[in-house]
Motif scaffolding. Sequence first.
Motif, PDB file in Angstrom:
ATOM      1  N   ARG A   1       0.806  -1.197   0.000  1.00  0.00           N
ATOM      2  CA  ARG A   1       0.000   0.000   0.000  1.00  0.00           C
ATOM      3  C   ARG A   1       0.850   1.262   0.000  1.00  0.00           C
ATOM      4  O   ARG A   1       0.442   2.281  -0.537  1.00  0.00           O
ATOM      5  CB  ARG A   1      -0.915   0.008   1.220  1.00  0.00           C
TER       6      ARG A   1
ATOM      7  N   VAL B   1       1.673   2.968  -3.368  1.00  0.00           N
ATOM      8  CA  VAL B   1       0.643   3.611  -4.184  1.00  0.00           C
ATOM      9  C   VAL B   1       0.793   5.127  -4.132  1.00  0.00           C
ATOM     10  O   VAL B   1       0.518   5.827  -5.105  1.00  0.00           O
ATOM     11  CB  VAL B   1      -0.759   3.179  -3.680  1.00  0.00           C
ATOM     12  N   ILE B   2       1.245   5.649  -2.995  1.00  0.00           N
ATOM     13  CA  ILE B   2       1.283   7.109  -2.835  1.00  0.00           C
ATOM     14  C   ILE B   2       2.267   7.780  -3.787  1.00  0.00           C
ATOM     15  O   ILE B   2       1.912   8.784  -4.409  1.00  0.00           O
ATOM     16  CB  ILE B   2       1.541   7.464  -1.359  1.00  0.00           C
TER      17      ILE B   2
ATOM     18  N   LEU C   1       0.549   7.902  -7.079  1.00  0.00           N
ATOM     19  CA  LEU C   1      -0.472   8.941  -7.154  1.00  0.00           C
ATOM     20  C   LEU C   1       0.155  10.313  -7.351  1.00  0.00           C
ATOM     21  O   LEU C   1      -0.354  11.145  -8.111  1.00  0.00           O
ATOM     22  CB  LEU C   1      -1.325   8.934  -5.881  1.00  0.00           C
TER      23      LEU C   1
ATOM     24  N   THR D   1     -33.105 -12.932  -1.642  1.00  0.00           N
ATOM     25  CA  THR D   1     -33.148 -11.495  -1.836  1.00  0.00           C
ATOM     26  C   THR D   1     -33.895 -10.799  -0.722  1.00  0.00           C
ATOM     27  O   THR D   1     -33.694  -9.638  -0.464  1.00  0.00           O
ATOM     28  CB  THR D   1     -33.851 -11.154  -3.163  1.00  0.00           C
TER      29      THR D   1
ATOM     30  N   VAL E   1     -32.025  -9.453   3.552  1.00  0.00           N
ATOM     31  CA  VAL E   1     -31.808  -8.125   4.127  1.00  0.00           C
ATOM     32  C   VAL E   1     -32.612  -7.144   3.296  1.00  0.00           C
ATOM     33  O   VAL E   1     -32.112  -6.638   2.299  1.00  0.00           O
ATOM     34  CB  VAL E   1     -30.311  -7.757   4.114  1.00  0.00           C
ATOM     35  N   PRO E   2     -33.855  -6.859   3.678  1.00  0.00           N
ATOM     36  CA  PRO E   2     -34.641  -5.924   2.867  1.00  0.00           C
ATOM     37  C   PRO E   2     -34.122  -4.500   3.050  1.00  0.00           C
ATOM     38  O   PRO E   2     -33.577  -4.177   4.104  1.00  0.00           O
ATOM     39  CB  PRO E   2     -36.061  -6.080   3.437  1.00  0.00           C
ATOM     40  N   PRO E   3     -34.288  -3.667   2.048  1.00  0.00           N
ATOM     41  CA  PRO E   3     -33.834  -2.281   2.212  1.00  0.00           C
ATOM     42  C   PRO E   3     -34.713  -1.561   3.222  1.00  0.00           C
ATOM     43  O   PRO E   3     -35.888  -1.849   3.365  1.00  0.00           O
ATOM     44  CB  PRO E   3     -33.990  -1.691   0.811  1.00  0.00           C
ATOM     45  N   SER E   4     -34.114  -0.611   3.901  1.00  0.00           N
ATOM     46  CA  SER E   4     -34.844   0.088   4.958  1.00  0.00           C
ATOM     47  C   SER E   4     -35.907   0.978   4.348  1.00  0.00           C
ATOM     48  O   SER E   4     -35.912   1.257   3.154  1.00  0.00           O
ATOM     49  CB  SER E   4     -33.881   0.907   5.783  1.00  0.00           C
TER      50      SER E   4
ATOM     51  N   VAL F   1     -34.901   4.133   2.376  1.00  0.00           N
ATOM     52  CA  VAL F   1     -34.507   3.951   0.981  1.00  0.00           C
ATOM     53  C   VAL F   1     -35.739   3.719   0.115  1.00  0.00           C
ATOM     54  O   VAL F   1     -35.856   4.242  -0.995  1.00  0.00           O
ATOM     55  CB  VAL F   1     -33.522   2.767   0.865  1.00  0.00           C
TER      56      VAL F   1
ATOM     57  N   SER G   1     -30.680   3.874 -15.502  1.00  0.00           N
ATOM     58  CA  SER G   1     -30.336   4.048 -14.095  1.00  0.00           C
ATOM     59  C   SER G   1     -31.597   4.215 -13.253  1.00  0.00           C
ATOM     60  O   SER G   1     -31.610   3.885 -12.065  1.00  0.00           O
ATOM     61  CB  SER G   1     -29.418   5.252 -13.921  1.00  0.00           C
TER      62      SER G   1
ATOM     63  N   LEU H   1     -32.488   0.820 -12.515  1.00  0.00           N
ATOM     64  CA  LEU H   1     -31.559   0.322 -11.486  1.00  0.00           C
ATOM     65  C   LEU H   1     -31.992   0.754 -10.102  1.00  0.00           C
ATOM     66  O   LEU H   1     -31.925  -0.021  -9.138  1.00  0.00           O
ATOM     67  CB  LEU H   1     -30.149   0.842 -11.799  1.00  0.00           C
ATOM     68  N   LEU H   2     -32.466   1.988  -9.995  1.00  0.00           N
ATOM     69  CA  LEU H   2     -32.941   2.477  -8.700  1.00  0.00           C
ATOM     70  C   LEU H   2     -34.127   1.656  -8.214  1.00  0.00           C
ATOM     71  O   LEU H   2     -34.226   1.286  -7.043  1.00  0.00           O
ATOM     72  CB  LEU H   2     -33.323   3.950  -8.833  1.00  0.00           C
TER      73      LEU H   2
ATOM     74  N   LEU I   1     -32.858  -1.717  -7.000  1.00  0.00           N
ATOM     75  CA  LEU I   1     -32.140  -1.668  -5.731  1.00  0.00           C
ATOM     76  C   LEU I   1     -33.065  -1.446  -4.560  1.00  0.00           C
ATOM     77  O   LEU I   1     -32.867  -1.981  -3.483  1.00  0.00           O
ATOM     78  CB  LEU I   1     -31.110  -0.539  -5.773  1.00  0.00           C
TER      79      LEU I   1
END
Lengths: 110, 86, 231
Positions: free
Chosen positions: C3, C6-7, C10, C96, C99-102, C105, C143, C146-147, C150
């Motif tokens: 690691r 990497v700096i 960069l 699926t 873990v349902p979304p809260s 969301v 998208s 996609l929303l 999700l």
Amino acid sequence: MTELIGSIVILIGAVFLFSAGLGMFRMPDAFTRIQAGTKATTLGNTLVLIGIALYFPSWSLKLLIIAYFVFMTNPISSHALARAAYGLQGRCGGGVRLETAGTPDERSGP
Amino acid sequence: MAETILLAAAALIFLGVVLGVLRLVLGPTAVDRVAAIDMLTITSISLIALYALVAGRFIYLDVALVYGVLSFLAVLAVARYLERGP
Amino acid sequence: MPRAAVIPLLVALGVVFGSVAINYSERTVLPPLAEAYVEMVPRELGAPNVITGILLNYRAFDTLGEVAVLFMVAAGVGLLLGGRAKTDDPDETQRTAAVPPSEIVRHGADILVPLVALFAAYIVVHGHLGPGGGFQGGAVAASCILLLVLAKPEYRVKFAQLSVMESLAGLLIVLLGVAGIVFAGGFLDNRILPLGEFGALFSAGAIPLLSVFLGAKVGCELSVIIGRFRA
């Protein structure tokens, strides 16, 4: 004159955005980093957009739409991220003990 | 006078971006990196808006709005993926 | 790669890009080909956005080829992942729903999906006036799907309807091209509709119409790809 006020408002917004980066770098734990990243950037963004609206008043509607969108979506995404982080790690950092009703699998709420 | 204030604001935002990139590199867990990306993309919205101000073109703000949509969806997608287990 | 290494990398990247950005000076004189296009597009096509004018009129046949590439990608993804997604066994729904979304969301998505869809339509229709056009608007429309995928685990992407809409949009693009041959200069020529006033929403002939069909086709294809990847 309004240009000067607008640029000062943009400067204040830039200070908040810088503090978001600083907080992201120096905070000790994942949860505190999420907090620093979200709250400060939302406010900084809103202030910068208001400052630009003072420069060009005819652009106000689109800037208002962008600010509204950032206001609405930033908290939702950071909430989902924090929930995922809690499910992964299951505890807060910095030696704070969390007393909840159970693990994320047993809870049904947010 | 207003131009120097804008230059100072841009320098401050740039420093904030550098610190965010440092967190992106160093972050020990995946959640840290995703939070850093979230912060970077939201900051770039204000950077694009500032560039639209300096260049004087109204149509650049559409790009900033698209960035807002994409940033939100990216963080939401990764968070939902992380929720299902490591 | 450790690691700490990497700096410096960069820092080197930052130096390279910084030197490019600092030494950047805007051109004041365009090369002759660009000058010719910049002068030709607003005069002949009536579109302020030169790039959309070139993509959707002068080089419209290549745009059709790109749409064919996207269609092949969607078909390939459907072939590779389609068999698994068709089976609706109880294990998948249980996984699926683990873990349902809260509800933050979920309710946020209720508010944001119409906004994102409206924004996609805005980008598609304003292709000839600002940044945008068919492909970009189609990506934002995907998208939006996609929303939905999700935030709502009970949402099922309707593959049949999306495929029908995509094929219909492709057929309409080809019909528009043939109408260009019959009524005006060539394939997908935009002068079949009146050019209108420069900079207005309904101007530049058939370019907004072509953007709408392209956006519908690309949006449906990308949504099908996204839907195949779930679970």
